[in-house]
Design an enzyme around this catalytic site. Sequence first.
Site, PDB file in Angstrom:
ATOM      1  CG  ASP A   1      25.778 -59.491  39.861  1.00  0.00           C
ATOM      2  OD1 ASP A   1      26.027 -59.244  39.115  1.00  0.00           O
ATOM      3  OD2 ASP A   1      24.859 -57.607  39.356  1.00  0.00           O
TER       4      ASP A   1
ATOM      5  CG  ASP B   1      24.854 -63.356  56.232  1.00  0.00           C
ATOM      6  OD1 ASP B   1      25.378 -64.392  56.074  1.00  0.00           O
ATOM      7  OD2 ASP B   1      23.749 -63.033  56.964  1.00  0.00           O
TER       8      ASP B   1
ATOM      9  CE1 TYR C   1      19.893 -58.691  40.067  1.00  0.00           C
ATOM     10  CE2 TYR C   1      21.360 -59.200  38.646  1.00  0.00           C
ATOM     11  CZ  TYR C   1      21.275 -59.239  39.658  1.00  0.00           C
ATOM     12  OH  TYR C   1      22.478 -58.766  40.783  1.00  0.00           O
TER      13      TYR C   1
ATOM     14  CE  LYS D   1      20.539 -63.606  55.020  1.00  0.00           C
ATOM     15  NZ  LYS D   1      21.367 -64.167  56.105  1.00  0.00           N
TER      16      LYS D   1
ATOM     17  CG  ASP E   1      31.504 -56.474  40.757  1.00  0.00           C
ATOM     18  OD1 ASP E   1      30.655 -57.048  39.632  1.00  0.00           O
ATOM     19  OD2 ASP E   1      30.995 -55.482  40.840  1.00  0.00           O
TER      20      ASP E   1
HETATM   21  C1  IPM Z   1      27.760 -59.116  35.150  1.00  0.00           C
HETATM   22  C2  IPM Z   1      26.212 -57.611  34.846  1.00  0.00           C
HETATM   23  C3  IPM Z   1      25.003 -57.770  34.537  1.00  0.00           C
HETATM   24  C4  IPM Z   1      24.576 -58.832  36.006  1.00  0.00           C
HETATM   25  C5  IPM Z   1      24.242 -56.447  34.542  1.00  0.00           C
HETATM   26  C6  IPM Z   1      24.292 -55.945  33.522  1.00  0.00           C
HETATM   27  C7  IPM Z   1      23.030 -57.724  33.716  1.00  0.00           C
HETATM   28  O1  IPM Z   1      26.185 -56.687  36.298  1.00  0.00           O
HETATM   29  O2  IPM Z   1      27.372 -59.173  33.983  1.00  0.00           O
HETATM   30  O3  IPM Z   1      27.462 -59.305  36.855  1.00  0.00           O
HETATM   31  O4  IPM Z   1      24.214 -58.537  36.632  1.00  0.00           O
HETATM   32  O5  IPM Z   1      24.419 -59.936  35.326  1.00  0.00           O
HETATM   33 MN    MN Z   2      28.155 -57.813  38.040  1.00  0.00          MN
END
Ligand code: IPM
Ligand code: MN
Length: 360
Positions: free
Chosen positions: A233, A209, A130, A177, A237
């Site tokens: 990241d 993975d 990033y 990885k 999720d």
């Molecule tokens: C998170 C978000 C952020 C990240 C973005 C908005 C920069 O997706 O906090 O997970 O990738 O860290």
């Molecule tokens: Mn995120």
Amino acid sequence: MTATVAVLRGDGIGPEVLESALSILGSCLQVRVREAKVGGEAIDATGDPLPEETAEICQSSQAILLGAIGGPRWVQPIPAAHGLLKLRQRLGLYANLRPVRHLNLPTPLREGLARHADVLIVRDLAGGVYLGEPRGGADGDVATNTWTQTADQVRRVAHVAFRQATRRRNRVTSVDKANLLETSRLWRRVVDEVARDYPAVFLEHRHVDAMSFELIQAPHRFDVILTDNLFGDILSDEAALIAGAIGVLPSASLGDGPALYKPVHGPAPDLAGRGIANPTGAILAVAMLLEHSLNRPDLARIVESAVNVTLRDVRTPDVGGKATTREFTEAVHRNLSWLRWAHTPAEDETETTASSEWGV
Ligand code: IPM
Ligand code: MN
């Protein structure tokens, strides 16, 4: 002394969930709120996703509470999300803690597995793809990003993960990885070195993975998950399925100065302005703020319980209910006052006995 908290409401549902979270914070403690702009709202006002004034307000506050950042309106020429990347760099935030626990919500995972799951994702924020330079070329035929990871970055965040594990179930799963990436091989080597300082902690390695499969197949097996910026990241999720929804997860970003708290979710533009966003992630971010920055773990536990009790019967549409953000927040306030009343130390012995009969 009154705590000073920088409040960055941000984009999409950010302002709505922060309104709710701030009301909970305000009912726990007196705080001085300093508002500032970040992300898309800052681009609209100043052309910059992280104006200097915002950075200074954050730097000189005790903690930062952020709603959400980004949206389809702000992808070109600078994505709004860069406001958050820049803020993390400016504040030296390097460890992102994302606790994921089962809540009083249905989850799509096999009954029993999710109920016993309790993981803490520790994500590196300082290195990875990033942030690496050079980068660019999105408008041309060849685009480039650079994945850089230094040993110091890995060492620092690994120590955070191992220390957390010693307060939990003494297990770290490091995710990389390493079968393909040099950055991952460095990662693995340094994590192995750090592990020697924590003989009581069991360390295992996983490729990302395989990990994304196992996290859903057997989430109860994991304790602390240590991983890099991009993998963290994505996995966080995915881990939201354990709790039941992305809208309910909080996160804390720690460095050596003021820490930043935000829900894990993004701006959810389709929900914005409708008054139905789920403020749970933002409220639980307030609980993390109370614990880590204001040294009030007692209040943090009560806020967490109030949220969890509320989720049993008051739910916003993203988790299958009909409640508005306001209705949910009011219910959390009601449960919070009950719980705080039940936890208030009594003035003499007789009252102590009486209040403990509530069994909370
Ligand atoms: C998170 C978000 C952020 C990240 C973005 C908005 C920069 O997706 O906090 O997970 O990738 O860290
Ligand atoms: Mn995120």
